[in-house]
Design a protein around this motif. Sequence first.
Motif, PDB file in Angstrom:
ATOM      1  N   THR A   3       0.837  -1.191   0.000  1.00 57.02           N
ATOM      2  CA  THR A   3       0.000   0.000   0.000  1.00 57.02           C
ATOM      3  C   THR A   3       0.875   1.246   0.000  1.00 57.02           C
ATOM      4  O   THR A   3       2.073   1.160   0.266  1.00 57.02           O
ATOM      5  CB  THR A   3      -0.900   0.010   1.248  1.00 57.02           C
ATOM      6  N   PRO A   4       0.275   2.432  -0.253  1.00 56.47           N
ATOM      7  CA  PRO A   4       1.068   3.662  -0.234  1.00 56.47           C
ATOM      8  C   PRO A   4       1.796   3.883   1.088  1.00 56.47           C
ATOM      9  O   PRO A   4       2.842   4.477   1.130  1.00 56.47           O
ATOM     10  CB  PRO A   4       0.029   4.761  -0.500  1.00 56.47           C
ATOM     11  N   GLY A   5       1.258   3.386   2.185  1.00 55.92           N
ATOM     12  CA  GLY A   5       1.927   3.543   3.482  1.00 55.92           C
ATOM     13  C   GLY A   5       2.807   2.359   3.818  1.00 55.92           C
ATOM     14  O   GLY A   5       3.381   2.299   4.885  1.00 55.92           O
ATOM     15  N   GLY A   6       2.913   1.384   2.897  1.00 56.66           N
ATOM     16  CA  GLY A   6       3.661   0.164   3.166  1.00 56.66           C
ATOM     17  C   GLY A   6       5.145   0.326   2.982  1.00 56.66           C
ATOM     18  O   GLY A   6       5.669   1.415   2.774  1.00 56.66           O
ATOM     19  N   ALA A   7       5.831  -0.804   3.045  1.00 59.52           N
ATOM     20  CA  ALA A   7       7.294  -0.807   3.046  1.00 59.52           C
ATOM     21  C   ALA A   7       7.894  -0.147   1.806  1.00 59.52           C
ATOM     22  O   ALA A   7       8.848   0.607   1.917  1.00 59.52           O
ATOM     23  CB  ALA A   7       7.811  -2.238   3.181  1.00 59.52           C
ATOM     24  N   LEU A   8       7.356  -0.417   0.628  1.00 62.84           N
ATOM     25  CA  LEU A   8       7.972   0.148  -0.568  1.00 62.84           C
ATOM     26  C   LEU A   8       7.735   1.650  -0.701  1.00 62.84           C
ATOM     27  O   LEU A   8       8.359   2.302  -1.524  1.00 62.84           O
ATOM     28  CB  LEU A   8       7.519  -0.588  -1.822  1.00 62.84           C
ATOM     29  N   ALA A   9       6.842   2.189   0.128  1.00 67.93           N
ATOM     30  CA  ALA A   9       6.660   3.638   0.134  1.00 67.93           C
ATOM     31  C   ALA A   9       7.821   4.302   0.881  1.00 67.93           C
ATOM     32  O   ALA A   9       8.067   5.484   0.716  1.00 67.93           O
ATOM     33  CB  ALA A   9       5.333   4.010   0.788  1.00 67.93           C
ATOM     34  N   ARG A  10       8.541   3.537   1.690  1.00 67.58           N
ATOM     35  CA  ARG A  10       9.692   4.067   2.413  1.00 67.58           C
ATOM     36  C   ARG A  10      10.864   4.208   1.471  1.00 67.58           C
ATOM     37  O   ARG A  10      11.133   3.334   0.655  1.00 67.58           O
ATOM     38  CB  ARG A  10      10.082   3.125   3.535  1.00 67.58           C
ATOM     39  N   LYS A  11      11.579   5.312   1.619  1.00 60.51           N
ATOM     40  CA  LYS A  11      12.755   5.540   0.781  1.00 60.51           C
ATOM     41  C   LYS A  11      13.987   5.579   1.671  1.00 60.51           C
ATOM     42  O   LYS A  11      14.028   6.313   2.656  1.00 60.51           O
ATOM     43  CB  LYS A  11      12.640   6.863   0.031  1.00 60.51           C
ATOM     44  N   VAL A  12      14.998   4.805   1.291  1.00 59.71           N
ATOM     45  CA  VAL A  12      16.266   4.770   2.007  1.00 59.71           C
ATOM     46  C   VAL A  12      17.348   5.304   1.073  1.00 59.71           C
ATOM     47  O   VAL A  12      17.452   4.870  -0.072  1.00 59.71           O
ATOM     48  CB  VAL A  12      16.619   3.333   2.457  1.00 59.71           C
ATOM     49  N   LEU A  13      18.113   6.233   1.572  1.00 60.75           N
ATOM     50  CA  LEU A  13      19.266   6.742   0.835  1.00 60.75           C
ATOM     51  C   LEU A  13      20.471   5.910   1.249  1.00 60.75           C
ATOM     52  O   LEU A  13      20.830   5.872   2.418  1.00 60.75           O
ATOM     53  CB  LEU A  13      19.501   8.220   1.157  1.00 60.75           C
ATOM     54  N   LEU A  14      21.067   5.217   0.280  1.00 64.79           N
ATOM     55  CA  LEU A  14      22.248   4.378   0.514  1.00 64.79           C
ATOM     56  C   LEU A  14      23.469   5.079  -0.056  1.00 64.79           C
ATOM     57  O   LEU A  14      23.532   5.338  -1.259  1.00 64.79           O
ATOM     58  CB  LEU A  14      22.063   3.006  -0.145  1.00 64.79           C
ATOM     59  N   ILE A  15      24.415   5.405   0.818  1.00 63.76           N
ATOM     60  CA  ILE A  15      25.657   6.051   0.400  1.00 63.76           C
ATOM     61  C   ILE A  15      26.774   5.032   0.581  1.00 63.76           C
ATOM     62  O   ILE A  15      27.202   4.750   1.699  1.00 63.76           O
ATOM     63  CB  ILE A  15      25.934   7.318   1.242  1.00 63.76           C
ATOM     64  N   GLU A  16      27.225   4.458  -0.539  1.00 59.20           N
ATOM     65  CA  GLU A  16      28.194   3.358  -0.502  1.00 59.20           C
ATOM     66  C   GLU A  16      28.992   3.355  -1.797  1.00 59.20           C
ATOM     67  O   GLU A  16      28.418   3.230  -2.879  1.00 59.20           O
ATOM     68  CB  GLU A  16      27.444   2.037  -0.328  1.00 59.20           C
ATOM     69  N   PRO A  17      30.324   3.485  -1.715  1.00 60.35           N
ATOM     70  CA  PRO A  17      31.129   3.498  -2.932  1.00 60.35           C
ATOM     71  C   PRO A  17      31.241   2.140  -3.636  1.00 60.35           C
ATOM     72  O   PRO A  17      31.468   2.087  -4.836  1.00 60.35           O
ATOM     73  CB  PRO A  17      32.502   3.978  -2.456  1.00 60.35           C
ATOM     74  N   GLU A 126      14.773  -3.437   8.584  1.00 61.23           N
ATOM     75  CA  GLU A 126      13.418  -3.795   9.021  1.00 61.23           C
ATOM     76  C   GLU A 126      13.123  -3.237  10.413  1.00 61.23           C
ATOM     77  O   GLU A 126      11.983  -2.911  10.716  1.00 61.23           O
ATOM     78  CB  GLU A 126      13.230  -5.310   9.029  1.00 61.23           C
ATOM     79  N   GLN A 127      14.144  -3.122  11.243  1.00 62.06           N
ATOM     80  CA  GLN A 127      13.959  -2.651  12.616  1.00 62.06           C
ATOM     81  C   GLN A 127      13.884  -1.129  12.740  1.00 62.06           C
ATOM     82  O   GLN A 127      13.608  -0.606  13.818  1.00 62.06           O
ATOM     83  CB  GLN A 127      15.088  -3.180  13.512  1.00 62.06           C
ATOM     84  N   LEU A 128      14.114  -0.406  11.664  1.00 60.28           N
ATOM     85  CA  LEU A 128      14.109   1.056  11.745  1.00 60.28           C
ATOM     86  C   LEU A 128      12.721   1.643  11.958  1.00 60.28           C
ATOM     87  O   LEU A 128      12.581   2.726  12.508  1.00 60.28           O
ATOM     88  CB  LEU A 128      14.722   1.667  10.480  1.00 60.28           C
ATOM     89  N   TRP A 129      11.700   0.934  11.501  1.00 60.57           N
ATOM     90  CA  TRP A 129      10.338   1.439  11.618  1.00 60.57           C
ATOM     91  C   TRP A 129       9.511   0.467  12.434  1.00 60.57           C
ATOM     92  O   TRP A 129       9.605  -0.736  12.246  1.00 60.57           O
ATOM     93  CB  TRP A 129       9.709   1.594  10.245  1.00 60.57           C
ATOM     94  N   PRO A 130       8.650   0.980  13.303  1.00 64.31           N
ATOM     95  CA  PRO A 130       7.762   0.088  14.083  1.00 64.31           C
ATOM     96  C   PRO A 130       6.870  -0.727  13.147  1.00 64.31           C
ATOM     97  O   PRO A 130       6.506  -0.249  12.062  1.00 64.31           O
ATOM     98  CB  PRO A 130       6.925   1.059  14.920  1.00 64.31           C
ATOM     99  N   ALA A 131       6.515  -1.915  13.566  1.00 68.43           N
ATOM    100  CA  ALA A 131       5.706  -2.813  12.742  1.00 68.43           C
ATOM    101  C   ALA A 131       4.385  -2.173  12.336  1.00 68.43           C
ATOM    102  O   ALA A 131       3.901  -2.387  11.231  1.00 68.43           O
ATOM    103  CB  ALA A 131       5.452  -4.116  13.480  1.00 68.43           C
ATOM    104  N   ARG A 132       3.785  -1.348  13.191  1.00 65.52           N
ATOM    105  CA  ARG A 132       2.486  -0.753  12.864  1.00 65.52           C
ATOM    106  C   ARG A 132       2.562   0.154  11.650  1.00 65.52           C
ATOM    107  O   ARG A 132       1.579   0.357  10.966  1.00 65.52           O
ATOM    108  CB  ARG A 132       1.899  -0.029  14.058  1.00 65.52           C
ATOM    109  N   GLU A 133       3.742   0.717  11.360  1.00 59.03           N
ATOM    110  CA  GLU A 133       3.882   1.581  10.187  1.00 59.03           C
ATOM    111  C   GLU A 133       3.799   0.803   8.894  1.00 59.03           C
ATOM    112  O   GLU A 133       3.504   1.363   7.858  1.00 59.03           O
ATOM    113  CB  GLU A 133       5.209   2.349  10.230  1.00 59.03           C
ATOM    114  N   ALA A 134       4.081  -0.489   8.933  1.00 58.64           N
ATOM    115  CA  ALA A 134       4.076  -1.303   7.723  1.00 58.64           C
ATOM    116  C   ALA A 134       2.660  -1.803   7.385  1.00 58.64           C
ATOM    117  O   ALA A 134       2.434  -2.320   6.322  1.00 58.64           O
ATOM    118  CB  ALA A 134       5.016  -2.483   7.883  1.00 58.64           C
ATOM    119  N   LEU A 135       1.722  -1.641   8.320  1.00 56.42           N
ATOM    120  CA  LEU A 135       0.377  -2.132   8.088  1.00 56.42           C
ATOM    121  C   LEU A 135      -0.425  -1.137   7.262  1.00 56.42           C
ATOM    122  O   LEU A 135      -0.240   0.063   7.385  1.00 56.42           O
ATOM    123  CB  LEU A 135      -0.333  -2.363   9.427  1.00 56.42           C
TER     124      LEU A 135
END
Length: 137
Positions: A3-17, A126-135
């Motif tokens: 859903t729009p509020g689900g996991a794929l709605a989260r954006k992670v910036l990865l800084i890695e050479p 997976e541990q960065l956000w509380p489980a309720r945010e993924a619902l």
Amino acid sequence: MTTPGGALARKVLLIEPDGLVRGTVASVCREMQIARVRQTISVASAEQWLKTGAPQAVLISLVEGDAALDFLSRLRAGAFRCEADMPVVAMTRVVDAALVARLKELDVRRLLLQPFRLHDVIHTLEQLWPAREALPA
């Protein structure tokens, strides 16, 4: 389905050479529907992206040393258009007491020692956000 509020709605910036690490983390996050990962190779390229992008978390390699720590200081000071208090995970090969103290000052939530297992990265994200945010809302 995500859903729009689900996991794929989260954006992670990865800084890695390291391209292999970047690509692997991004593809696994996508396949496991943990988050969408914006890949950057350096702090400079991350800062460019942050002019228009707004992630919900940062996963940063500390290979750039002081430049990486300065970036985190600016992030916490609200210098970018994203939330200053977003979760941050740091990755490093070498750690000492001074670095740990500095990372605590910068409110880095997790520290991953390299080389790490992919499972460790996934579990950490997976541990960065509380489980309720993924619902669904």
